[in-house]
Design a protein around this motif. Structure first.
Motif, PDB file in Angstrom:
ATOM      1  N   SER A   2       6.686  10.135  -9.431  1.00  0.00           N
ATOM      2  CA  SER A   2       7.463   9.422  -8.839  1.00  0.00           C
ATOM      3  C   SER A   2       7.148   9.104  -7.464  1.00  0.00           C
ATOM      4  N   VAL A   3       6.969   7.689  -7.085  1.00  0.00           N
ATOM      5  CA  VAL A   3       6.292   7.445  -5.749  1.00  0.00           C
ATOM      6  C   VAL A   3       7.358   6.473  -5.113  1.00  0.00           C
ATOM      7  N   ASP A   4       7.289   6.525  -3.884  1.00  0.00           N
ATOM      8  CA  ASP A   4       8.096   5.353  -3.028  1.00  0.00           C
ATOM      9  C   ASP A   4       7.285   3.944  -2.986  1.00  0.00           C
ATOM     10  N   ILE A   5       7.839   2.986  -3.352  1.00  0.00           N
ATOM     11  CA  ILE A   5       6.933   1.813  -3.207  1.00  0.00           C
ATOM     12  C   ILE A   5       7.188   1.230  -1.896  1.00  0.00           C
ATOM     13  N   HIS A   6       6.002   0.649  -1.156  1.00  0.00           N
ATOM     14  CA  HIS A   6       6.239  -0.235   0.327  1.00  0.00           C
ATOM     15  C   HIS A   6       5.511  -1.311   0.027  1.00  0.00           C
ATOM     16  N   ILE A   7       6.077  -2.639   0.520  1.00  0.00           N
ATOM     17  CA  ILE A   7       5.396  -3.908   0.511  1.00  0.00           C
ATOM     18  C   ILE A   7       5.295  -4.289   1.931  1.00  0.00           C
ATOM     19  N   SER A   8       4.149  -4.456   2.350  1.00  0.00           N
ATOM     20  CA  SER A   8       3.867  -5.122   3.729  1.00  0.00           C
ATOM     21  C   SER A   8       3.262  -6.412   3.617  1.00  0.00           C
ATOM     22  N   GLU A   9       3.353  -7.166   4.781  1.00  0.00           N
ATOM     23  CA  GLU A   9       2.453  -8.511   4.713  1.00  0.00           C
ATOM     24  C   GLU A   9       2.271  -8.801   6.077  1.00  0.00           C
ATOM     25  N   GLU A  10       0.508  -9.416   6.156  1.00  0.00           N
ATOM     26  CA  GLU A  10       0.148  -9.556   7.605  1.00  0.00           C
ATOM     27  C   GLU A  10      -0.875 -10.697   7.328  1.00  0.00           C
ATOM     28  N   ALA A  11      -0.797 -11.664   8.170  1.00  0.00           N
ATOM     29  CA  ALA A  11      -1.803 -12.690   8.264  1.00  0.00           C
ATOM     30  C   ALA A  11      -2.149 -13.297   6.892  1.00  0.00           C
ATOM     31  N   GLY A  12      -0.867 -13.560   6.087  1.00  0.00           N
ATOM     32  CA  GLY A  12      -0.997 -14.241   4.567  1.00  0.00           C
ATOM     33  C   GLY A  12      -1.332 -13.482   3.775  1.00  0.00           C
ATOM     34  N   VAL A  13      -1.807 -11.824   3.854  1.00  0.00           N
ATOM     35  CA  VAL A  13      -2.022 -11.043   2.816  1.00  0.00           C
ATOM     36  C   VAL A  13      -0.680 -10.268   2.650  1.00  0.00           C
ATOM     37  N   ARG A  14      -0.575  -9.971   1.310  1.00  0.00           N
ATOM     38  CA  ARG A  14       0.576  -8.720   0.866  1.00  0.00           C
ATOM     39  C   ARG A  14      -0.177  -7.498   0.431  1.00  0.00           C
ATOM     40  N   TRP A  22      -1.546   4.027   3.192  1.00  0.00           N
ATOM     41  CA  TRP A  22      -2.578   3.786   2.352  1.00  0.00           C
ATOM     42  C   TRP A  22      -2.480   2.537   1.388  1.00  0.00           C
ATOM     43  N   VAL A  23      -3.565   1.625   1.512  1.00  0.00           N
ATOM     44  CA  VAL A  23      -3.457   0.228   0.676  1.00  0.00           C
ATOM     45  C   VAL A  23      -3.689   0.696  -0.806  1.00  0.00           C
ATOM     46  N   GLN A  24      -2.903   0.409  -1.604  1.00  0.00           N
ATOM     47  CA  GLN A  24      -2.952   0.345  -2.966  1.00  0.00           C
ATOM     48  C   GLN A  24      -3.327  -0.899  -3.636  1.00  0.00           C
ATOM     49  N   GLY A  25      -3.145  -1.926  -2.952  1.00  0.00           N
ATOM     50  CA  GLY A  25      -3.373  -3.340  -3.662  1.00  0.00           C
ATOM     51  C   GLY A  25      -3.035  -4.313  -2.769  1.00  0.00           C
ATOM     52  N   ALA A  26      -3.717  -5.538  -2.612  1.00  0.00           N
ATOM     53  CA  ALA A  26      -3.454  -6.331  -1.975  1.00  0.00           C
ATOM     54  C   ALA A  26      -3.619  -7.982  -2.712  1.00  0.00           C
ATOM     55  N   MET A  27      -2.861  -8.863  -2.073  1.00  0.00           N
ATOM     56  CA  MET A  27      -3.023 -10.210  -2.499  1.00  0.00           C
ATOM     57  C   MET A  27      -2.890 -11.179  -1.634  1.00  0.00           C
ATOM     58  N   ARG A  28      -3.767 -12.270  -1.434  1.00  0.00           N
ATOM     59  CA  ARG A  28      -3.454 -13.132  -0.481  1.00  0.00           C
ATOM     60  C   ARG A  28      -2.528 -14.320  -1.239  1.00  0.00           C
ATOM     61  N   VAL A  29      -1.481 -14.419  -0.318  1.00  0.00           N
ATOM     62  CA  VAL A  29      -0.395 -15.142  -0.940  1.00  0.00           C
ATOM     63  C   VAL A  29      -0.718 -16.828  -1.490  1.00  0.00           C
ATOM     64  N   GLU A  88       3.214   4.793 -13.519  1.00  0.00           N
ATOM     65  CA  GLU A  88       4.351   4.600 -13.153  1.00  0.00           C
ATOM     66  C   GLU A  88       5.157   3.416 -13.052  1.00  0.00           C
ATOM     67  N   PRO A  89       6.427   3.275 -13.577  1.00  0.00           N
ATOM     68  CA  PRO A  89       7.083   2.033 -14.040  1.00  0.00           C
ATOM     69  C   PRO A  89       7.441   1.140 -12.944  1.00  0.00           C
ATOM     70  N   ALA A  90       7.533   1.849 -11.711  1.00  0.00           N
ATOM     71  CA  ALA A  90       7.901   1.249 -10.435  1.00  0.00           C
ATOM     72  C   ALA A  90       6.864   0.336  -9.883  1.00  0.00           C
ATOM     73  N   VAL A  91       5.513   0.786 -10.211  1.00  0.00           N
ATOM     74  CA  VAL A  91       4.410   0.042  -9.977  1.00  0.00           C
ATOM     75  C   VAL A  91       4.374  -1.369 -10.661  1.00  0.00           C
ATOM     76  N   VAL A  92       4.768  -1.367 -12.009  1.00  0.00           N
ATOM     77  CA  VAL A  92       4.672  -2.479 -12.968  1.00  0.00           C
ATOM     78  C   VAL A  92       5.915  -3.393 -12.197  1.00  0.00           C
ATOM     79  N   ALA A  93       7.036  -2.852 -11.989  1.00  0.00           N
ATOM     80  CA  ALA A  93       8.129  -3.573 -11.458  1.00  0.00           C
ATOM     81  C   ALA A  93       7.639  -4.405 -10.075  1.00  0.00           C
ATOM     82  N   ALA A  94       6.784  -3.689  -9.135  1.00  0.00           N
ATOM     83  CA  ALA A  94       6.577  -4.174  -7.905  1.00  0.00           C
ATOM     84  C   ALA A  94       5.434  -5.284  -8.281  1.00  0.00           C
ATOM     85  N   ALA A  95       4.756  -5.083  -9.139  1.00  0.00           N
ATOM     86  CA  ALA A  95       3.436  -6.048  -9.432  1.00  0.00           C
ATOM     87  C   ALA A  95       4.211  -7.400  -9.680  1.00  0.00           C
ATOM     88  N   ARG A  96       5.336  -7.196 -10.929  1.00  0.00           N
ATOM     89  CA  ARG A  96       5.778  -8.344 -11.381  1.00  0.00           C
ATOM     90  C   ARG A  96       6.664  -8.888 -10.285  1.00  0.00           C
TER      91      ARG A  96
END
Length: 251
Positions: A2-14, A22-29, A88-96
């Motif tokens: 079970s993990v706590d999901i956090h989303i951040s955004e800076e300079a157009g990158v989420r 620790w960055v687990q993934g990134a997307m340029r919006v 982790e289902p929460a990761v799938v939910a966050a990605a969606r």
């Protein structure tokens, strides 16, 4: 898990985080289908070894994260059937919700499961297995063990490749490559480490692969024209390393 999901955004990158910075993934919006992190780009170097547009026909991705690799393959290899295994289902939910993950359909499905257990029990064979599974403490669990690599090899097709993301700053990086080589009868190659501290390793099954670096460069130019992904720096780093004696990449 079970993990706590956090989303951040800076300079157009989420960014996706698990309970830490620790960055687990990134997307340029503005370019949600592009590969933002350097190690994810390098993991797609496998396409230089099989440059045909119909390869891979099937792909298994272990670890979803922000869905970067999934989205790239889904967009640029439309004939591929893609299975993602995420614990982790929460990761799938966050990605969606935050990272534009495609809808599941006949060629794309997500399985909630532990990756090593899934591979051990699987019956299907895959052209490509991508392994990028870490928890919030950068631990891989069973995904960096000899039994897992051996089971993954058994699940590869005759022209199959396994590509895994390793953390080169970890003390056991060389041990990880040694385990991979043992499972694949020395048919494994670690790319020179990325600036981020990640290193990508690739292992092959089936017929031996032997490609001159000049051919890899040509394949990289074609892939750049096709997808926008620039892997020329990867080829250059390979040429400067001792990984390809005589200018030949052999797997």
């Amino acid at each position: 898990m079970s993990v706590d999901i956090h989303i951040s955004e800076e300079a157009g990158v989420r960014y996706l985080h698990f309970s830490s910075d620790w960055v687990q993934g990134a997307m340029r919006v503005a370019r949600p289908w592009a590969l933002e992190l350097d190690y994810t780009r390098e993991m797609m170097a496998c396409l230089l070894l099989h440059p045909d547009a119909d390869w891979p026909r099937s792909a298994l991705l272990i670890g979803l994260g922000a869905g970067s690799l999934t989205k790239f393959l889904h967009r640029h290899r439309p004939a591929a059937r893609i299975t993602v295994v995420e614990i982790e289902p929460a990761v799938v939910a966050a990605a969606r919700q935050y990272f534009r993950l495609p809808e599941e359909d006949a060629r794309f499905n997500i399985v909630i499961a532990e990756g090593a257990e899934f591979v051990a029990k699987a019956k299907k064979r895959y052209d490509l297995i991508l392994v990028d599974g870490y928890d919030e403490d950068a631990r891989t669990g069973m995904l960096d063990t000899l039994p897992f690599y051996a089971a993954a090899r058994a699940r590869l097709s005759d022209d199959g490749l396994l590509v895994t993301n390793l953390l080169s700053k970890r003390k056991d990086f060389r041990d990880s490559v040694a385990r991979l080589r043992q499972a694949f009868d020395d048919r494994a190659l670690a790319f020179p480490s990325c600036d981020s501290g990640n290193a990508v390793a690739c292992a092959a099954s089936g017929e031996p692969l032997s490609l001159p670096l000049e051919e890899l460069k040509e394949n990289a130019l074609a892939l750049k024209r096709e997808t926008g992904l620039n892997l020329l720096p990867t080829v250059t780093r390979l040429a400067r390393s001792k990984s390809c004696p005589g200018g030949i990449l052999s797997l």
